[in-house]
Design a protein around this motif. Structure first.
Motif, PDB file in Angstrom:
ATOM      1  N   PHE A  64      -4.180  -1.900  -7.014  1.00  0.00           N
ATOM      2  CA  PHE A  64      -2.950  -2.070  -7.799  1.00  0.00           C
ATOM      3  C   PHE A  64      -1.870  -2.476  -6.808  1.00  0.00           C
ATOM      4  CE2 PHE A  64      -5.522   1.206  -9.762  1.00  0.00           C
ATOM      5  CZ  PHE A  64      -5.530   0.861 -11.114  1.00  0.00           C
ATOM      6  N   TYR A  65      -1.244  -3.601  -7.049  1.00  0.00           N
ATOM      7  CA  TYR A  65      -0.249  -4.082  -6.093  1.00  0.00           C
ATOM      8  C   TYR A  65       1.161  -3.804  -6.586  1.00  0.00           C
ATOM      9  CZ  TYR A  65      -4.303  -6.527  -4.348  1.00  0.00           C
ATOM     10  OH  TYR A  65      -5.544  -6.818  -3.862  1.00  0.00           O
ATOM     11  N   GLY A  66       2.051  -3.527  -5.640  1.00  0.00           N
ATOM     12  CA  GLY A  66       3.458  -3.310  -5.977  1.00  0.00           C
ATOM     13  C   GLY A  66       3.659  -2.182  -6.963  1.00  0.00           C
ATOM     14  N   VAL A  67       3.002  -1.040  -6.707  1.00  0.00           N
ATOM     15  CA  VAL A  67       3.112   0.077  -7.644  1.00  0.00           C
ATOM     16  C   VAL A  67       4.472   0.755  -7.558  1.00  0.00           C
ATOM     17  CG1 VAL A  67       0.635   0.526  -7.727  1.00  0.00           C
ATOM     18  CG2 VAL A  67       2.034   1.614  -5.963  1.00  0.00           C
ATOM     19  N   PHE A  68       4.862   1.441  -8.620  1.00  0.00           N
ATOM     20  CA  PHE A  68       6.125   2.183  -8.710  1.00  0.00           C
ATOM     21  C   PHE A  68       7.315   1.308  -8.317  1.00  0.00           C
ATOM     22  CE2 PHE A  68       2.964   5.354  -6.902  1.00  0.00           C
ATOM     23  CZ  PHE A  68       2.519   5.755  -8.140  1.00  0.00           C
ATOM     24  N   ASP A  69       7.287   0.034  -8.684  1.00  0.00           N
ATOM     25  CA  ASP A  69       8.399  -0.859  -8.367  1.00  0.00           C
ATOM     26  C   ASP A  69       8.698  -0.928  -6.872  1.00  0.00           C
ATOM     27  OD1 ASP A  69       9.409  -2.517 -10.201  1.00  0.00           O
ATOM     28  OD2 ASP A  69      10.703  -1.023 -11.180  1.00  0.00           O
ATOM     29  N   SER A  70       7.670  -0.731  -6.065  1.00  0.00           N
ATOM     30  CA  SER A  70       7.866  -0.792  -4.620  1.00  0.00           C
ATOM     31  C   SER A  70       6.899  -1.826  -4.055  1.00  0.00           C
ATOM     32  CB  SER A  70       7.575   0.572  -3.991  1.00  0.00           C
ATOM     33  OG  SER A  70       6.174   0.809  -3.992  1.00  0.00           O
ATOM     34  N   ALA A  71       6.889  -1.932  -2.739  1.00  0.00           N
ATOM     35  CA  ALA A  71       5.970  -2.872  -2.096  1.00  0.00           C
ATOM     36  C   ALA A  71       4.591  -2.247  -1.888  1.00  0.00           C
ATOM     37  CB  ALA A  71       6.546  -3.320  -0.757  1.00  0.00           C
ATOM     38  N   SER A  72       4.437  -0.969  -2.284  1.00  0.00           N
ATOM     39  CA  SER A  72       3.196  -0.242  -2.010  1.00  0.00           C
ATOM     40  C   SER A  72       2.015  -0.762  -2.809  1.00  0.00           C
ATOM     41  CB  SER A  72       3.359   1.235  -2.379  1.00  0.00           C
ATOM     42  OG  SER A  72       4.353   1.825  -1.625  1.00  0.00           O
ATOM     43  N   ASP A  73       0.840  -0.650  -2.212  1.00  0.00           N
ATOM     44  CA  ASP A  73      -0.404  -0.933  -2.910  1.00  0.00           C
ATOM     45  C   ASP A  73      -1.217   0.355  -2.978  1.00  0.00           C
ATOM     46  OD1 ASP A  73       0.345  -3.569  -2.734  1.00  0.00           O
ATOM     47  OD2 ASP A  73      -0.844  -3.918  -0.919  1.00  0.00           O
ATOM     48  N   ILE A  74      -1.963   0.502  -4.061  1.00  0.00           N
ATOM     49  CA  ILE A  74      -2.911   1.608  -4.149  1.00  0.00           C
ATOM     50  C   ILE A  74      -4.275   1.023  -4.487  1.00  0.00           C
ATOM     51  CG2 ILE A  74      -3.631   3.617  -5.488  1.00  0.00           C
ATOM     52  CD1 ILE A  74      -0.781   4.505  -5.565  1.00  0.00           C
ATOM     53  N   GLY A  75      -5.251   1.379  -3.678  1.00  0.00           N
ATOM     54  CA  GLY A  75      -6.621   0.941  -3.940  1.00  0.00           C
ATOM     55  C   GLY A  75      -7.455   2.142  -4.331  1.00  0.00           C
TER      56      GLY A  75
END
Lengths: 440, 268
Positions: free
Chosen positions: A328-339
């Motif tokens: 999941f790219y750009g989670v929580f309206d941030s630049a973070s990714d979660i795989g």
């Protein structure tokens, strides 16, 4: 081998024109604290250590020739055996059109999955470094690599010298209750450590699919254990081989006394021979990664079987691991990714004859902040579906400056069943680790 | 990630119109036709660079003005019938030194990307659908520094305008890819050389997200214009990144063999 090594390099350096070289060093400080009382009195609860790894690289002829030397050394406060040194790389490499030749000590990687590197066969584990199978000893090799126009690569490996696995000493954690005496292993091959192993691998890609097929013939990298030193009980007349199940028990239970033979003081590694065919593949599509590793192995353990009733003289089996990763790219309206990762692990040999990953599921998540510090977190859990043993791991890292990095690692063994013998031996060895790397 | 922004300050390879367009020919076109024609002309003018290499330095600044730096080397290979191939080797920060990224860009669909991890000696195929993610923690997204193929956008000519004393075309380009982080981009190209001087990026909510400006253009091989410095400002986070290029070199005889997984693992 050393003299030949120099001949080759001298021969090619005659054509030397323009040098490019680098010298980089990684200095690491590590603190590890074990959160539970040790199974053995001698085992320490805390260890501090320092590791140094300098790497020198030089190329000439626009990269047609290069030399790489990477040394590694660690000094550990708790365990003498964990103070160790190795040449990770010490090789010459030549590139001529589609051909690449590498001669000397090196490290190669085969595989796709995240938790278990099942088909990664060439290099011996540096089991003293970590239990994750990602630290390896340098392997002496001659490697020929032919790269076709389409990027497909055919690699032949000739491996003239075997690297023995090293084990934690009496004071170290993450070891069987009976220490492994790695000074005198038993080999199936009469050539012992000089047995020449070989391997052939093809790897290529087609659209979203990356794949590799490999054949390996030679010494098994994973040792089996046979009885080492035994103290004869008074009254016992002969040194009888330990009864069936003793080695297995010794791996789990200290102070083992068998009236017939005596007390087992150490385990001795046995390295059988094997033929192995393996495949590995990854399909990449959009945010999905599908991963697979599988091997078919034919083991030859005649000499081990003569010593221990638990070892089968000939054993053929299959093992596999497969899974997926979705990001999941750009989670929580941030630049973070979660795989999110899920992998299933299977081994035909069952619960306590092989890796211990015989019917296990790994579920993990990877978080990358994508910030200036490259902050990242990897958390995962492994569940044994057969006996419900659990293993948890969390790794966090972030950069501190342009030349330093901080890492935290926690590993927890939970509810380990006695039948899950590989993990039962280390069930009290949960730990927290802090690592600081400085690069210069 | 061919660094094409740089490599060719605008748009990429394509089958092209046989002769350069004269400005007069634009008069009969609709706004979308004219926008596309300008993009194609910019692309055509940069054709034939074969391969290029450069060193790159990035300075990242947060809103408090704290800086951190990145150093990389890039190599690119011109591919005429598809997107270009690119290699980036990371030198700084030191913890990622030796990491290398291989990209086969495509005119349509996702690029193919492999990452070499030197600690494990592992080449890993990575999902390239993450176009809007930050590159190395900077204000440049992956899609900003990837090969700017003509087919990746639809175009509309907006107006003529003077920018820094140069007569410019202003065109809008809308990403075709649904994974793009942008709804649209507004691009300023000078009429004389078709060099990009400014890009304004609008996010999916149509807010002005970032502005990129190009500085210190220099011409190589009497043909190819490259900016030596790019400034990206994020108006929403007030962070900024300066990307500088040095030691440009062209047509060094790099070939397909330098741009495969074996070559990736060899990069130093």
């Amino acid at each position: 081998m050393r003299s030949l090594f120099f001949l080759v390099t001298l021969g090619s350096s005659c054509a030397l024109a323009e040098f490019y070289q680098t010298l980089e060093t990684d200095l690491q400080f590590e603190l590890r604290g074990y959160t539970q009382d040790a199974a053995q009195d001698q085992q320490k609860d805390f260890q501090a250590s320092m590791a140094l790894s300098p790497e020198w690289y030089i190329e000439w002829g626009g990269g047609d020739n290069s030399l790489t030397a990477t040394a590694f050394g660690r000094v550990d406060s708790a365990d003498d055996e964990r103070s160790h040194a190795d040449f990770r790389e010490l090789h010459w490499q030549g590139v001529r059109g589609p051909w690449e030749v590498r001669f000397g000590i090196s490290r190669v990687f085969w595989g796709r999955t995240e938790l278990l590197h099942l088909v990664d066969t060439i290099n011996q584990d540096d089991a003293l470094e970590n239990i994750d199978g990602e630290d390896k000893l340098g392997q002496p090799m001659l490697r020929l690599n032919y790269v076709a126009e389409n990027g497909g690569s055919t690699r032949l490996f000739i491996l003239p010298y075997f690297r023995e696995r090293q084990f934690a000493g009496e004071e170290g954690r993450l070891r069987p209750p009976v220490v492994v005496d790695d000074s005198n292993p038993l080999y199936e091959s009469g050539a012992g450590q000089q047995h020449v192993d070989w391997a052939l691998r093809y790897q290529g890609w087609l659209g979203g699919l990356d794949y590799g097929v490999a054949w390996f013939s030679g010494t098994q990298r994973d040792p089996k254990f046979i009885a080492g030193d035994i103290v004869i009980n008074p009254g016992s007349t002969a040194l009888a081989p330990p009864a069936a199940g003793v080695i297995q028990l010794a791996a789990m239970n200290s102070n083992l006394l068998t009236p017939a033979s005596g007390e087992l003081l150490s385990l001795r590694p046995f390295y059988g021979q094997m033929d192995q065919f393996s495949i590995d593949a990854q399909y990449t599509g959009g945010s999905w990664l599908w991963k697979l590793e599988a091997l078919w192995r034919d083991e030859f353990n005649r000499r081990g079987a003569a010593t221990s009733p638990e070892i089968r003289s000939r054993e053929r089996y299959t093992a596999a691991t497969a899974g997926l990763e979705y990001s999941f790219y750009g989670v929580f309206d941030s630049a973070s990714d979660i795989g999110v990762l899920v992998e299933y692990l299977w081994d035909e040999r069952g619960l306590n004859r092989g890796s211990g990953f015989q019917d296990d599921v790994f579920i993990g998540a990877r978080w990358a902040a994508n910030d200036a510090w490259d902050s990242a977190l990897l958390a995962g859990a492994v569940f044994d579906l057969e006996v419900e043993s659990q293993f948890y791991s969390i790794e966090y890292s972030r950069r501190l400056s342009g030349s330093s990095k901080l890492s935290l690692e926690a590993r927890v063994f939970h509810n380990i069943a006695p039948a899950d013998s590989n993990f039962f031996a280390v069930r009290f060895d949960d730990y927290l680790q802090l690592e600081y790397n400085w690069y210069f | 990630m061919n660094l094409l922004l740089v490599k060719r300050a605008t748009v990429a390879t394509l089958f092209v119109l046989a002769a350069p367009l004269s400005v007069a020919q634009y008069d009969t076109m609709s706004a979308p036709e004219k926008g596309l024609a300008i993009a194609q002309e910019a692309d055509r003018r940069d054709e034939g660079w074969q391969d290029s290499s450069a060193t790159m330095a990035m300075v990242l600044r947060n809103r408090q003005g704290q800086e951190s730096s990145r150093e990389m080397r890039s190599k690119s290979l011109e591919v005429s019938d598809d997107g270009d191939k690119g290699l980036i080797i990371f030198d700084e920060p030191r913890d990622v030194r030796g990491t290398a990224l291989l990209t086969f860009s495509h005119k349509t669909g996702d690029d193919d990307q492999w990452l070499y991890l030197p600690a494990l000696k592992r080449v890993k195929r990575i999902a390239s659908s993450n176009k809007s993610g930050p590159f190395m923690g900077s204000e440049f997204a992956y899609e900003d520094i990837s090969s700017q193929e003509v087919e990746k956008y639809t175009y509309t000519y907006l107006r003529d305008e003077k920018l820094n004393g140069l007569d410019c075309f202003v065109i809008e380009r809308d990403p075709v890819d649904e994974d793009s982080g942008y709804s649209r981009q507004v691009v300023w190209l000078d009429k004389a050389e078709y060099r990009v001087h400014k890009v304004e990026y609008f996010d999916r909510k149509q807010s002005h997200l970032k502005t990129l400006t190009f500085h210190d253009y220099k011409q190589y091989l009497d043909k190819h214009w490259r900016a030596a410095r790019l400034e990206m400002i994020n108006h929403q986070t007030l962070k900024s990144t300066t990307l500088s290029f040095q030691d440009y070199s062209f047509a060094d005889g790099l070939n397909e063999r330098d741009f495969n997984q074996s070559g990736l693992a060899r990069m130093r």
